[in-house]
Design a protein around this motif. Structure first.
Motif, mmCIF file in Angstrom:
data_model
loop_
_atom_site.group_PDB
_atom_site.id
_atom_site.type_symbol
_atom_site.label_atom_id
_atom_site.label_comp_id
_atom_site.label_asym_id
_atom_site.label_seq_id
_atom_site.Cartn_x
_atom_site.Cartn_y
_atom_site.Cartn_z
ATOM 1 N N CYS A 164 0.794 -1.228 0.000
ATOM 2 C CA CYS A 164 0.000 0.000 0.000
ATOM 3 C C CYS A 164 0.831 1.284 0.000
ATOM 4 O O CYS A 164 1.735 1.467 0.831
ATOM 5 C CB CYS A 164 -0.925 -0.017 1.217
ATOM 6 S SG CYS A 164 -2.147 1.291 1.147
ATOM 7 N N GLN A 201 -8.307 6.136 7.078
ATOM 8 C CA GLN A 201 -7.671 4.962 6.461
ATOM 9 C C GLN A 201 -7.776 3.749 7.375
ATOM 10 O O GLN A 201 -7.933 2.627 6.920
ATOM 11 C CB GLN A 201 -6.201 5.250 6.143
ATOM 12 C CG GLN A 201 -5.993 6.206 4.989
ATOM 13 C CD GLN A 201 -6.512 5.669 3.680
ATOM 14 O OE1 GLN A 201 -6.660 4.464 3.490
ATOM 15 N NE2 GLN A 201 -6.798 6.561 2.759
ATOM 16 N N PRO A 244 -12.560 0.381 8.397
ATOM 17 C CA PRO A 244 -11.961 -0.120 9.628
ATOM 18 C C PRO A 244 -10.859 -1.129 9.314
ATOM 19 O O PRO A 244 -10.905 -1.796 8.270
ATOM 20 C CB PRO A 244 -13.135 -0.809 10.321
ATOM 21 C CG PRO A 244 -14.031 -1.232 9.214
ATOM 22 C CD PRO A 244 -13.858 -0.235 8.089
ATOM 23 N N PRO A 270 -12.015 -4.694 5.216
ATOM 24 C CA PRO A 270 -11.089 -5.252 4.216
ATOM 25 C C PRO A 270 -10.285 -6.425 4.772
ATOM 26 O O PRO A 270 -9.715 -6.315 5.848
ATOM 27 C CB PRO A 270 -10.155 -4.066 3.903
ATOM 28 C CG PRO A 270 -10.930 -2.854 4.277
ATOM 29 C CD PRO A 270 -11.753 -3.262 5.461
ATOM 30 N N ILE A 311 -10.445 -7.346 -1.544
ATOM 31 C CA ILE A 311 -9.554 -8.495 -1.759
ATOM 32 C C ILE A 311 -8.577 -8.166 -2.885
ATOM 33 O O ILE A 311 -8.975 -7.627 -3.922
ATOM 34 C CB ILE A 311 -10.379 -9.759 -2.112
ATOM 35 C CG1 ILE A 311 -11.137 -10.237 -0.863
ATOM 36 C CG2 ILE A 311 -9.485 -10.882 -2.654
ATOM 37 C CD1 ILE A 311 -12.140 -11.340 -1.095
ATOM 38 N N ILE A 312 -7.304 -8.484 -2.650
ATOM 39 C CA ILE A 312 -6.295 -8.317 -3.707
ATOM 40 C C ILE A 312 -5.954 -9.708 -4.239
ATOM 41 O O ILE A 312 -5.662 -10.616 -3.449
ATOM 42 C CB ILE A 312 -5.023 -7.646 -3.151
ATOM 43 C CG1 ILE A 312 -5.354 -6.223 -2.671
ATOM 44 C CG2 ILE A 312 -3.919 -7.611 -4.207
ATOM 45 C CD1 ILE A 312 -4.179 -5.487 -2.034
ATOM 46 N N LYS A 342 -6.698 -6.462 -8.850
ATOM 47 C CA LYS A 342 -5.466 -7.159 -9.227
ATOM 48 C C LYS A 342 -4.310 -6.420 -8.573
ATOM 49 O O LYS A 342 -4.279 -5.177 -8.611
ATOM 50 C CB LYS A 342 -5.292 -7.121 -10.749
ATOM 51 C CG LYS A 342 -6.298 -7.985 -11.481
ATOM 52 C CD LYS A 342 -5.954 -8.084 -12.954
ATOM 53 C CE LYS A 342 -6.669 -7.024 -13.740
ATOM 54 N NZ LYS A 342 -6.461 -7.066 -15.160
ATOM 55 N N SER A 344 -1.231 -4.391 -7.897
ATOM 56 C CA SER A 344 -0.546 -3.416 -8.745
ATOM 57 C C SER A 344 0.687 -2.929 -7.964
ATOM 58 O O SER A 344 0.542 -2.357 -6.880
ATOM 59 C CB SER A 344 -1.532 -2.268 -9.002
ATOM 60 O OG SER A 344 -0.893 -1.141 -9.510
HETATM 61 N N1 SAM Z 1 -6.992 1.459 4.478
HETATM 62 C C1 SAM Z 1 -7.789 0.407 3.982
HETATM 63 C C2 SAM Z 1 -7.187 -0.949 4.382
HETATM 64 O O1 SAM Z 1 -6.153 -1.335 3.858
HETATM 65 O O2 SAM Z 1 -7.783 -1.641 5.181
HETATM 66 C C3 SAM Z 1 -8.057 0.496 2.490
HETATM 67 C C4 SAM Z 1 -7.519 1.646 1.663
HETATM 68 S S1 SAM Z 1 -7.214 1.407 -0.070
HETATM 69 C C5 SAM Z 1 -7.517 3.010 -0.610
HETATM 70 C C6 SAM Z 1 -8.553 0.524 -0.735
HETATM 71 C C7 SAM Z 1 -8.200 -0.840 -1.246
HETATM 72 O O3 SAM Z 1 -7.344 -0.770 -2.360
HETATM 73 C C8 SAM Z 1 -7.441 -1.738 -0.270
HETATM 74 O O4 SAM Z 1 -8.272 -2.280 0.706
HETATM 75 C C9 SAM Z 1 -6.843 -2.776 -1.177
HETATM 76 O O5 SAM Z 1 -7.716 -3.864 -1.383
HETATM 77 C C10 SAM Z 1 -6.669 -2.029 -2.494
HETATM 78 N N2 SAM Z 1 -5.244 -1.770 -2.763
HETATM 79 C C11 SAM Z 1 -4.390 -1.012 -2.065
HETATM 80 N N3 SAM Z 1 -3.154 -1.067 -2.608
HETATM 81 C C12 SAM Z 1 -3.230 -1.890 -3.676
HETATM 82 C C13 SAM Z 1 -2.285 -2.362 -4.636
HETATM 83 N N4 SAM Z 1 -1.008 -2.010 -4.586
HETATM 84 N N5 SAM Z 1 -2.729 -3.176 -5.609
HETATM 85 C C14 SAM Z 1 -4.033 -3.545 -5.675
HETATM 86 N N6 SAM Z 1 -4.961 -3.153 -4.795
HETATM 87 C C15 SAM Z 1 -4.573 -2.330 -3.799
#
Ligand code: SAM
Length: 491
Positions: A164, A201, A244, A270, A311-312, A342, A344
């Motif tokens: 992330c 977040q 959450p 998540p 889900i990733i 997917k 990324s």
């Molecule tokens: N803060 C939240 C958490 O992680 O519990 C979610 C924030 S993010 C803006 C929303 C969603 O994007 C995440 O829950 C994740 O499934 C997805 N996500 C974040 N980084 C990613 C990545 N590098 N590749 C694919 N999906 C991603």
């Protein structure tokens, strides 16, 4: 008077920032427009969570080139996470942008625009407000037409999920004082808002920055905040929160779900993967069993509570067996909705060093299987609701046309309204033309299930106040808002 148009990419956090950008621009004498041709300023509020969002920005900006050539006075501003990620260097890459601001620099936008007024200078302001965090408040719309609003309770993220980019683009966690939050929720409710969604977040890691007690240091005080809002703003119909983190689903939060009617019977929690091996590599800091136990605790606290998730698929090293674990978790928990992505690879993230070894076609195939599995669960769930009665909070006129099979008896022409149940299911309802359901919380009988939504009929007589359209809004001259030319894009 100058007019602005905002095009938003990404998550609720970005939608909420766009709302703040609008407030700041109103304060500087601008008014909002949905018409591209009328805009003096176009703001792109960007997302960098996945690479796809960045590509979308570049192509959306490209479409502005012709417009800017024709109208030299048109200004383009780029805001949000992508600006924070790339810094000043983005000014060189995106030659159409006059001004750029990071997520913490929204208040500086009008001053930057003035400085860049003659188009000779291109300016960027990208700084976190780590020492004195600013939480911009939004006022309810003056015509009272807003049913649902977001309120920020925290900024940034201290989790270090290896996939992330958010900790890099949004900075360290900063919490907003309880009294500020309460005042904003109260004022929105007084302005007609029926539903508030608390945003952060890791929203449930919240504690009051002024609280130095050992309890606050030990665990989140988010449940206290929910109770304080319920006590202080009783006129609110619903209080949601997102997103959450499973790690902060405390026993106090579970109890709040059992005791506060204001909390809906739905939580977006998540999970990211159903495989313990992948969860460890993602640095999520919970196991599958811990996630399931918390999900079960929430479901036990409130009858009929549904869970949505993120889900990733195709995280580095994810095997077919790992992915099967994710599918089995979908079955085990029975998510009402799953947002699948997917993997990324993102700059500045720990997972970069794991490589990106799951081929694109395997990611696509797993995503399709995930959606297929979730569709089955979702449709079964929606079907089970046919014939039941449920409360629906109506958000506005419907874009969906279910035909006139379920029109109210005697209705010659029908108006369609869309709302959400306590469990967040989408419900469309037909009523005679002239009725206005927006903002009403009504008992609805479910008569049919579509793939992703429900059709219903208002149970019993329509209340008298829902039979008349609201007074025309001073801003638009009509209760019906014009459709946006550039819709909010969710990626
Ligand atoms: N803060 C939240 C958490 O992680 O519990 C979610 C924030 S993010 C803006 C929303 C969603 O994007 C995440 O829950 C994740 O499934 C997805 N996500 C974040 N980084 C990613 C990545 N590098 N590749 C694919 N999906 C991603």
């Amino acid at each position: 008077m100058k007019r602005f148009l905002i095009h938003t990419f990404g998550c609720q956090m970005n939608a909420h920032d766009s709302r703040r950008i609008a407030e700041v621009l109103y304060g500087d004498g601008y008014e909002q427009t949905d018409e591209l041709e009328l805009a003096d300023l176009i703001v792109f509020n960007t997302c960098s969570v996945r690479e796809k969002a960045e590509h979308k920005l570049v192509s959306a900006l490209g479409r502005m080139r012709e417009l800017k050539r024709a109208r030299r006075e048109l200004r383009v501003a780029v805001a949000g996470c992508m600006v924070q990620e790339h810094g000043d260097a983005l000014l060189e890459r995106l030659d159409l942008a006059d001004v750029m601001i990071g997520p913490d620099n929204i208040p500086e936008l009008p001053a930057l625009l003035r400085d860049a007024q003659d188009g000779s200078r291109r300016l960027a302001r990208i700084e976190f407000d780590l020492d004195g965090p600013r939480f911009l408040t939004a006022n309810a719309r003056p015509d009272g037409s807003e049913v649902s609003a977001y309120v920020t309770v925290m900024k940034g993220c201290d989790e270090r999920c290896s996939f992330c980019i958010v900790p890099y683009t949004r900075g360290a966690e900063r919490y907003r004082p309880a009294e500020d939050i309460l005042r904003e929720v109260e004022s929105l409710a007084q302005g007609g808002v029926r539903e508030v969604t608390l945003l952060g977040q890791t929203v449930n890691s919240w504690h009051d920055p002024g609280d130095a007690s050992p309890e606050a240091a030990r665990e989140s005080r988010f449940a206290d905040l929910l109770r304080a809002i319920a006590a202080r703003v009783p006129q609110l119909a619903r209080l949601r929160y997102t997103s959450p983190h499973p790690r902060h689903v405390t026993p106090a939060l579970v109890r709040a779900h059992a005791e506060l009617e204001l909390l809906p019977a739905h939580v977006h929690l998540p999970v990211q993967s159903g495989s313990d091996r992948v969860l460890r590599r993602m640095i999520r800091r919970y196991s599958r069993a811990e996630y399931v136990a918390r999900a079960r605790a929430l479901q036990a606290a409130r009858a009929g509570l549904t869970l949505a998730t993120d889900i990733i698929v195709g995280f580095p090293g994810e095997t077919e067996a790992d992915f099967e674990q994710t599918l089995s978790l979908v079955d085990e928990v029975g998510f009402s909705t799953a947002f699948g992505f997917k993997y990324s690879p993102r700059p500045h993230t720990p997972a970069l060093k794991l490589g990106d070894d799951v081929p694109e076609e395997v990611k696509a195939e797993r995503l399709a299987r995930l959606f297929e599995r979730c569709d089955v669960t979702q449709h079964r769930h929606l079907q089970s609701l046919v014939g039941t009665r449920t409360r629906v909070l109506f958000e506005g006129a419907s874009k969906h046309n279910p035909g006139d099979r379920h029109a109210a008896p005697g209705a010659e022409r029908a108006a369609l309204f869309t709302g959400r149940t306590d469990r967040h299911e989408i419900v469309h309802v037909q009523v005679p033309t002239g009725c206005e359901l927006t903002g009403h919380l009504l008992e609805v009988e479910i008569v049919e299930a579509n793939r992703r939504s429900l059709l219903g009929r208002v149970a019993g007589e329509l209340p008298a106040h829902a039979r008349m359209p609201p007074a025309p809004s001073p801003a638009t001259g009509s209760a019906t808002r014009a459709p946006r030319r550039l819709p909010v894009v969710s990626v």
